[in-house]
Design a protein around this motif. Sequence first.
Motif, PDB file in Angstrom:
ATOM      1  N   LYS A   1       0.880  -0.611  -0.350  1.00 16.39           N
ATOM      2  CA  LYS A   1       0.039  -0.325   0.031  1.00 16.39           C
ATOM      3  C   LYS A   1       0.596   1.249   0.149  1.00 16.39           C
ATOM      4  O   LYS A   1       1.806   1.704   0.903  1.00 16.39           O
TER       5      LYS A   1
ATOM      6  N   ASN B   1     -12.676   7.860   2.982  1.00 18.18           N
ATOM      7  CA  ASN B   1     -12.693   6.955   3.073  1.00 18.18           C
ATOM      8  C   ASN B   1     -14.145   6.624   2.041  1.00 18.18           C
ATOM      9  O   ASN B   1     -13.297   5.361   1.393  1.00 18.18           O
ATOM     10  N   LEU B   2     -14.436   6.845   1.221  1.00 22.90           N
ATOM     11  CA  LEU B   2     -15.755   6.839   0.260  1.00 22.90           C
ATOM     12  C   LEU B   2     -14.619   6.956  -1.358  1.00 22.90           C
ATOM     13  O   LEU B   2     -15.122   5.979  -1.745  1.00 22.90           O
TER      14      LEU B   2
ATOM     15  N   TYR C   1     -11.330   6.365  -1.193  1.00 27.11           N
ATOM     16  CA  TYR C   1     -10.914   4.825  -0.896  1.00 27.11           C
ATOM     17  C   TYR C   1     -11.695   3.932  -1.768  1.00 27.11           C
ATOM     18  O   TYR C   1     -11.078   3.130  -2.623  1.00 27.11           O
ATOM     19  N   LEU C   2     -12.914   3.711  -1.359  1.00 26.52           N
ATOM     20  CA  LEU C   2     -13.638   2.442  -1.462  1.00 26.52           C
ATOM     21  C   LEU C   2     -13.866   2.784  -3.288  1.00 26.52           C
ATOM     22  O   LEU C   2     -13.810   1.607  -4.385  1.00 26.52           O
ATOM     23  N   TYR C   3     -14.247   3.942  -3.874  1.00 23.62           N
ATOM     24  CA  TYR C   3     -14.294   4.249  -4.970  1.00 23.62           C
ATOM     25  C   TYR C   3     -13.122   3.590  -5.818  1.00 23.62           C
ATOM     26  O   TYR C   3     -13.368   2.727  -6.865  1.00 23.62           O
TER      27      TYR C   3
ATOM     28  N   THR D   1     -18.758   7.917   8.361  1.00 26.99           N
ATOM     29  CA  THR D   1     -17.496   7.823   7.921  1.00 26.99           C
ATOM     30  C   THR D   1     -16.635   6.918   7.850  1.00 26.99           C
ATOM     31  O   THR D   1     -15.582   6.351   7.945  1.00 26.99           O
ATOM     32  N   LYS D   2     -17.507   5.887   9.081  1.00 22.47           N
ATOM     33  CA  LYS D   2     -16.373   4.198   9.295  1.00 22.47           C
ATOM     34  C   LYS D   2     -16.520   3.797   8.019  1.00 22.47           C
ATOM     35  O   LYS D   2     -18.146   3.359   7.774  1.00 22.47           O
ATOM     36  N   ILE D   3     -15.672   3.174   7.835  1.00 24.82           N
ATOM     37  CA  ILE D   3     -15.980   1.530   7.220  1.00 24.82           C
ATOM     38  C   ILE D   3     -16.634   0.405   7.933  1.00 24.82           C
ATOM     39  O   ILE D   3     -15.018  -0.052   9.169  1.00 24.82           O
TER      40      ILE D   3
ATOM     41  N   ARG E   1      -9.637   0.979   6.342  1.00 24.44           N
ATOM     42  CA  ARG E   1      -9.358   0.851   5.586  1.00 24.44           C
ATOM     43  C   ARG E   1      -8.977  -0.030   4.887  1.00 24.44           C
ATOM     44  O   ARG E   1      -8.676  -0.935   4.421  1.00 24.44           O
ATOM     45  N   ASN E   2      -8.588  -0.781   6.063  1.00 26.06           N
ATOM     46  CA  ASN E   2      -7.720  -1.707   5.937  1.00 26.06           C
ATOM     47  C   ASN E   2      -8.561  -3.571   5.980  1.00 26.06           C
ATOM     48  O   ASN E   2      -8.215  -4.076   5.240  1.00 26.06           O
TER      49      ASN E   2
ATOM     50  N   ILE F   1     -10.982  -3.121   3.506  1.00 27.49           N
ATOM     51  CA  ILE F   1     -10.939  -2.642   2.426  1.00 27.49           C
ATOM     52  C   ILE F   1      -9.767  -3.137   1.246  1.00 27.49           C
ATOM     53  O   ILE F   1      -9.053  -2.342   1.287  1.00 27.49           O
TER      54      ILE F   1
ATOM     55  N   PRO G   1     -21.008   1.617  -3.330  1.00 26.42           N
ATOM     56  CA  PRO G   1     -19.417   1.532  -2.440  1.00 26.42           C
ATOM     57  C   PRO G   1     -20.754   2.231  -0.416  1.00 26.42           C
ATOM     58  O   PRO G   1     -19.741   2.017   0.184  1.00 26.42           O
ATOM     59  N   GLU G   2     -21.316   3.625  -0.834  1.00 25.91           N
ATOM     60  CA  GLU G   2     -21.342   4.339  -0.095  1.00 25.91           C
ATOM     61  C   GLU G   2     -21.786   3.675   0.862  1.00 25.91           C
ATOM     62  O   GLU G   2     -21.846   3.891   2.341  1.00 25.91           O
TER      63      GLU G   2
ATOM     64  N   GLN H   1     -20.955   0.855   2.310  1.00 30.67           N
ATOM     65  CA  GLN H   1     -19.931   0.514   3.050  1.00 30.67           C
ATOM     66  C   GLN H   1     -19.438   1.268   4.409  1.00 30.67           C
ATOM     67  O   GLN H   1     -19.097   1.235   5.760  1.00 30.67           O
ATOM     68  N   LEU H   2     -19.943   2.329   4.279  1.00 29.91           N
ATOM     69  CA  LEU H   2     -19.628   3.291   5.160  1.00 29.91           C
ATOM     70  C   LEU H   2     -21.073   3.717   6.599  1.00 29.91           C
ATOM     71  O   LEU H   2     -22.513   3.264   5.485  1.00 29.91           O
TER      72      LEU H   2
END
Lengths: 396, 457
Positions: free
Chosen positions: A164, A204-205, A207-209, B295-297, B345-346, B348, B452-453, B455-456
């Motif tokens: 990463k 985070n969003l 990052y997901l995309y 904001t949290k995954i 993030r880990n 994902i 993706p949204e 996931q939060l």
Amino acid sequence: MKRRDFLKRTTFASGMFFVPQFLKAFEQLPVKTFSNKKVVIIQLKGGNDGLNTVVPFNNDIYYQERNNIAINKNDVFKISDEVGLHKSLQPLQDLYNKGFVSIINNVGYPNPNLSHFRSTDIWQTASDSNEYLQNGWVGRYLDYTKGNPYAAIEVDESLSLMMKGKTQNGLAITDPKMFYNPMRAPFFNNVVTNYNDAHLSEHNLGYLYNTMIDAKSSAKHIFEKSNTKSTTAAYPKNIFGKQLNTISQFINSGLETQVYYAGLSGFDTHANQAGTQERLLKVYAESMEVFINDLQKNNSFDDVLILTFSEFGRRVKQNESKGTDHGTANNVFVMGKNLKKQGLYNDLPNLGDLDKNGNLKYEIDFREVYATILDKWLQVDDVAILNKSFSKLNFV
Amino acid sequence: MKSEHIQHLYNRVGFGITPKELARLSKKSKKYVVNELFASSKKVTSLSVDTSYLKGISFKDLKEPKQRRELQKISRKKVQEFSTAWFQRLNNPSEILREKMTLFWANHFVCESKNILYAESYNNMLRRNALGNFNNFTKTVSKEAAMLAYLNNKQNKKESPNENFARELMELFTLGQDQYTEQDIKESARSFTGYTNNVKGKFFFREKYHDENNKTFFGKTGNFQGDDIIDIILEKKQCARFISEKIYRYFVNENINEKHVNEMVEVFYKDYNIEKLMRFVLLSKWFYADENIGTKIKSPIEFLVGINTIVPYTIEKQNQVLLLQRLLGQILLSPPNVAGWKTGRNWIDSNTIVTRLRLPSVLLNNAEIAYSEIGDEETMITNFKKRKLRRKAFIKVSADWNSFEENYKKKSNKELVHQIITTKINSGTEVMLERNQQLSKHDFVVQLMSLPEYQLC
């Protein structure tokens, strides 16, 4: 509504209206390969006992400190008058004799941290022991070379910190087809092409995309390219053998990936070490033998350098449970065709000169190994990637 | 209390909330809502699987290798059964907060056991102590059979101390890295010598293996035992800080706000009362700040159980419950190592994101999923001939769409969006959703959960 209709309809409805700018940019990005060299990194996870791997069979201290787990002189294959390799490594003997193996001893770092996780992080990020980096050295290599995500592949189901970077990540793939197939679904096109935000991985969003887009852009390429080549070599039927088989398939098909990472776990031998280590080293050696022969047969071994490390070695003195506790410096194996220094790169550790906790003192900073690989093998600016200057070694 | 704040609260201390519940609570005050959460988690409902097969098994039977292997095999199966039972529990909890806290502590006091009696005991110990006193909790953990084996404390004897537990106690359970020296580890390991348990898992102290000499630990000298070491560690404010930061990262935000954490430390350090700390967090104003909402995954379990809150579903085969968890990177009762799962993030990467976005269709629309056999350490050396390295599977699921219909009947597709997603939606995606609003409610909700949204939280 059936699933198929659902997918069709949602695709139809949204079409390709929003092709975000950065996605276009990404797909037009030239593949900037700085060299055609490849590195395969293998981690023996759990802290392999280096002293029972590269065995000082004439050393009295070794036998005193390990009265019931020391490897018997007759149970090694000798590579010098003093040093033998664990008998489970026998499959490497032929490669060793051909000069394809270099063993670098006493590799470690100052103020060693004996935690698996912290030490693995240190090895993966190339940080100092009191420094916490959020990106790995291979990830920063990707950042630096602006490489595609598939420039670095971890053959596993999830991605390690090593892969990463700040702006780029490598990919985790166990099987190219399985990686590709699910992303062919129209829904993915839909989600990806509708993304409309320049901020990418800042939140985070994003990052997901971003992860999604990277995966999709790479999957097709990897699948199509690697599909042309399938191996005939007989890899051992275990997970590690399968990982190496996948790597050889990628390499032999000419995929532009430069760094591969795989791991073999189970080396945390606090109790009853002998059987476990014997079994694991055997898995390692048998797979490596097939792997290297496979690369040779396909004329691709010239461009491949293989590095095997473990996050730390074990304490010199064994414990009461016929095992060993977490230690420090350890040996590192480098394998390749045109090694400058073959066999033992340097002397074995001095067992009479330990630190106050009874641990080996390191002689070579592990980052010197990385700096050497980056500078001499991959031919990039090692200082920019490692954030510091390290002296280079002479194995390549 | 504002609806979106209740949603946020229930996302973090539970796995979401149904519109009906939301409507009921939205008329109440924050204090009422939080009080109710604690009140409903007062009880401890133990989790167990049938272990009657062990009746009549004697210590002698365990000494006989063949029989022992057979029993170990059954035990491993039972642990999987227990793992699935835990997943079921999370899907239908009566003590929501307690169950969420149990999940949290399982990734703090990380442990794994293939012995069903030990695994079950450990899990219920986490549940019992989840909102209790941290001092007591840590001491109990150190004496659990599962932990004694997992970190080799059982093999820790005065002649040759095994440091594994002592090290992780400080690094992972109480203080964090770099808060102690190697010498501290050695002295504390000596203090834990003599810990062991009987075959049923009951702790006992074997004096002849205990190091009776003085130990010097964090500046104190005495003939310490394990409990003394834990008391001395907890005198350090750093311990209260370490735990507060972890709770903040898990329940509030991955990024630490020093000011808020300092407030937590003051509350927690007083008596290490976990319930008081959680009350403080959930009643604080900052817990409901915009920057903390959506904001949290989600962890894989939060993701899987969250879907169930919207459309209740049952996976028919036990091994498929475990398969899904594996594909997402979190198998209950099977942590990757003693540091547990890395979060945020880990969770994902290129694989898990694809699996996550496909999963609502797989679970609720009978889509197919492909996966590879990677196996664990045990299967690593077994011959693979019989097993395929690549498989496809339909996950056999029965989905309770009636319950969804009932819960969401008053909601239009447009309203559904903010029931399902609490984060700010990407503008491109919002346009896509706008266009797809003519879809049936079933399809629309599956689509929402495939973003993706989603996931939060």
